[in-house]
Motif scaffolding. Structure first.
Motif, PDB file in Angstrom:
ATOM      1  N   THR A   1       0.782  -1.237   0.000  1.00  0.00           N
ATOM      2  CA  THR A   1       0.000   0.000   0.000  1.00  0.00           C
ATOM      3  C   THR A   1       0.815   1.289   0.000  1.00  0.00           C
ATOM      4  O   THR A   1       0.291   2.339  -0.404  1.00  0.00           O
ATOM      5  N   LEU A   2       2.066   1.267   0.455  1.00  0.00           N
ATOM      6  CA  LEU A   2       2.807   2.520   0.628  1.00  0.00           C
ATOM      7  C   LEU A   2       3.708   2.840  -0.559  1.00  0.00           C
ATOM      8  O   LEU A   2       4.289   1.937  -1.174  1.00  0.00           O
ATOM      9  N   SER A   3       3.825   4.114  -0.850  1.00  0.00           N
ATOM     10  CA  SER A   3       4.760   4.574  -1.862  1.00  0.00           C
ATOM     11  C   SER A   3       6.190   4.435  -1.347  1.00  0.00           C
ATOM     12  O   SER A   3       6.465   4.692  -0.168  1.00  0.00           O
ATOM     13  N   THR A   4       7.089   4.031  -2.216  1.00  0.00           N
ATOM     14  CA  THR A   4       8.484   3.835  -1.806  1.00  0.00           C
ATOM     15  C   THR A   4       9.200   5.148  -1.520  1.00  0.00           C
ATOM     16  O   THR A   4      10.303   5.154  -0.958  1.00  0.00           O
ATOM     17  N   THR A   5       8.590   6.260  -1.889  1.00  0.00           N
ATOM     18  CA  THR A   5       9.240   7.563  -1.678  1.00  0.00           C
ATOM     19  C   THR A   5       8.919   8.159  -0.300  1.00  0.00           C
ATOM     20  O   THR A   5       9.567   9.124   0.123  1.00  0.00           O
ATOM     21  N   LEU A   6       7.935   7.609   0.397  1.00  0.00           N
ATOM     22  CA  LEU A   6       7.580   8.122   1.723  1.00  0.00           C
ATOM     23  C   LEU A   6       8.703   7.846   2.710  1.00  0.00           C
ATOM     24  O   LEU A   6       9.393   6.829   2.621  1.00  0.00           O
ATOM     25  N   LYS A   7       8.855   8.732   3.698  1.00  0.00           N
ATOM     26  CA  LYS A   7       9.909   8.581   4.701  1.00  0.00           C
ATOM     27  C   LYS A   7       9.347   8.806   6.101  1.00  0.00           C
ATOM     28  O   LYS A   7       8.332   9.481   6.279  1.00  0.00           O
ATOM     29  N   ALA A   8      10.030   8.218   7.080  1.00  0.00           N
ATOM     30  CA  ALA A   8       9.666   8.418   8.487  1.00  0.00           C
ATOM     31  C   ALA A   8      10.944   8.368   9.320  1.00  0.00           C
ATOM     32  O   ALA A   8      11.903   7.669   8.972  1.00  0.00           O
ATOM     33  N   PRO A   9      10.973   9.104  10.445  1.00  0.00           N
ATOM     34  CA  PRO A   9      12.207   9.157  11.239  1.00  0.00           C
ATOM     35  C   PRO A   9      12.351   7.982  12.202  1.00  0.00           C
ATOM     36  O   PRO A   9      11.385   7.519  12.792  1.00  0.00           O
ATOM     37  N   VAL A  10      13.586   7.515  12.327  1.00  0.00           N
ATOM     38  CA  VAL A  10      13.957   6.527  13.345  1.00  0.00           C
ATOM     39  C   VAL A  10      15.253   7.020  13.965  1.00  0.00           C
ATOM     40  O   VAL A  10      16.284   7.114  13.284  1.00  0.00           O
ATOM     41  N   GLU A  11      15.181   7.374  15.232  1.00  0.00           N
ATOM     42  CA  GLU A  11      16.333   7.909  15.960  1.00  0.00           C
ATOM     43  C   GLU A  11      16.948   9.099  15.208  1.00  0.00           C
ATOM     44  O   GLU A  11      18.184   9.208  15.084  1.00  0.00           O
ATOM     45  N   GLY A  12      16.083   9.970  14.705  1.00  0.00           N
ATOM     46  CA  GLY A  12      16.533  11.205  14.078  1.00  0.00           C
ATOM     47  C   GLY A  12      16.917  11.104  12.622  1.00  0.00           C
ATOM     48  O   GLY A  12      17.211  12.120  11.981  1.00  0.00           O
ATOM     49  N   ILE A  13      16.910   9.890  12.061  1.00  0.00           N
ATOM     50  CA  ILE A  13      17.249   9.701  10.655  1.00  0.00           C
ATOM     51  C   ILE A  13      15.980   9.345   9.886  1.00  0.00           C
ATOM     52  O   ILE A  13      15.226   8.463  10.296  1.00  0.00           O
TER      53      ILE A  13
END
Length: 400
Positions: free
Chosen positions: A73-85
């Motif tokens: 379901t998700l676009s490969t261009t989406l981003k989310a932070p993990v430990e500031g990255i």
């Protein structure tokens, strides 16, 4: 002294509960024994199990289901932070599937559904769609809750999920990754499953692991996919192994013991060959033969004499036995056969007409069959008749 005593207790327990080659048999466990299930990834048959229908920790299933939904379901261009990255979706899925980075799982889950309630609804809906009848998501993974004390599943459901999720090519590729590189920063991450790493670089071996806390102890659950060769006939068997409640037990050792058990006591057997007649049905004076369009095989233990218990049919519209009527042509798709195996599992194959039935008149049938069997002679006869007809027409025109 304490560690030696624990090792001795575990050794005694494994002796009390040997890994016997009994098909789909529930072996009694204990609070110190791991629960497990071994399933064929090709037929869905359960070959070995211990406490596989008892409650199991849902963390492993949560990570894999979140990953599968994200892939779909998700676009490969989406981003989310993990430990500031900020990581893109593909990297988050890799971290979730291959490592025990719970922060990545939490971030990915927040992307497939923004709120806790939305996640629970989505996960339970998908579980129902996949036939996970004993799985209930009542909470989600958060920084303060990573052990799912209120949710429930079973090893049977987890194995069933893997069995079905492997049909997704992207999921299978990630699941069978020994190591991969994150696109964000080029970091190389390795699969946390020891069985996968021990198998070497193989595209046909995969798995996941997950640790959780229970009763003040740290436990491990794991899943594994791998191919073995049966000692009986040297044919390959692809297995799904899922284990839980492992406390102080090396999951690689447990998995290898199960694999050895299967390779020594089970083999792949062809029970139906493409073209086999599954049913002969009387239609007036004619008989319609119904045949399988695929080879059907099962994983079987040496003590099983009759692998097939019964066969039933689901006919296509217009082909129900009460309404089917000629003409019916050889090779015509007419339905599906459900073949119940000795262990209660069901495999299916499309079925087709193995012969042609034209109309009820036996004389006309005989003539049509004769013409079908002698096509060259039939062509010459029709050609001669056509020439004769042309000559007659020509003569009539001359007379006029």
């Amino acid at each position: 002294m304490g560690k030696k005593f624990l090792v001795l207790v575990l050794a005694l327990i494994l002796c009390m509960y040997p890994l016997t080659g009994v098909s789909a048999h529930e072996l009694s466990g204990s609070q110190y024994s791991p629960s497990y299930i071994v399933m064929s990834s090709e037929t869905g048959q359960v070959l070995l199990s211990r406490d596989s229908t008892s409650p199991a920790n849902i963390s492993l299933l949560y990570k894999m289901m979140v990953s599968l939904i994200a892939l779909e379901t998700l676009s490969t261009t989406l981003k989310a932070p993990v430990e500031g990255i900020f990581y893109p979706v593909p990297d988050l899925i890799k971290l979730t599937m291959l490592t025990e980075t719970n922060d990545a799982t939490i971030a990915l889950a927040g992307m497939i559904a923004p709120t806790r309630d939305d996640q629970i609804v989505l996960l339970n809906t998908r579980a129902k769609e996949m036939g996970l009848n004993n799985t209930i998501f009542a909470d989600t993974m958060t920084a303060d809750n990573q052990d799912f004390q209120h949710s429930n599943t079973t090893l049977t459901d987890i194995a069933t999920f893997i069995y079905k999720a492997l049909n997704n090519k992207e999921f299978r590729i990630l699941y069978c990754s020994q190591a991969t590189v994150l696109s964000t920063d080029g970091t190389l991450i390795s699969n946390s499953n020891k069985m996968v790493m021990a198998a070497g670089n193989s595209k046909n071996v995969g798995g996941t692991t997950c640790s959780y806390h229970h009763n003040n102890g740290k436990y491990t659950s794991m899943s594994y996919l791998g191919r073995i060769t049966s000692i009986s006939n040297n044919l390959p068997i692809e297995l799904i192994i899922v284990a839980d409640h492992m406390y102080g037990i090396d999951h690689n050792t447990l998995g290898q013991n199960l694999i050895t058990n299967i390779s020594q006591h089970y083999y792949k057997k062809t029970v139906i060959t493409k073209g086999d007649i599954l049913l002969s049905y009387k239609l007036g004076s004619e008989t319609l033969d119904i045949s399988a369009t695929n080879d059907i095989y099962c994983i079987i233990s040496a003590d099983v004499d009759t692998p097939i218990l019964q066969t039933s049919f689901i006919m296509n519209e217009g082909y129900d036995f009460e309404e089917i009527a000629p003409p019916i042509y050889k090779g015509e798709d007419i339905g599906i056969a459900n073949i119940q195996l000795f262990d209660g599992s069901v495999v299916t194959t499309p079925v087709e007409a193995a012969n042609t039935i034209y109309i009820e008149s036996s004389r006309i049938n005989d003539l049509i069959n004769l013409m079908s069997e002698n096509r060259q002679v039939t062509f010459i006869i029709f050609a001669l008749l056509a020439i004769e007809a042309l000559l007659i027409l020509f003569k009539l025109r001359i007379r006029k």
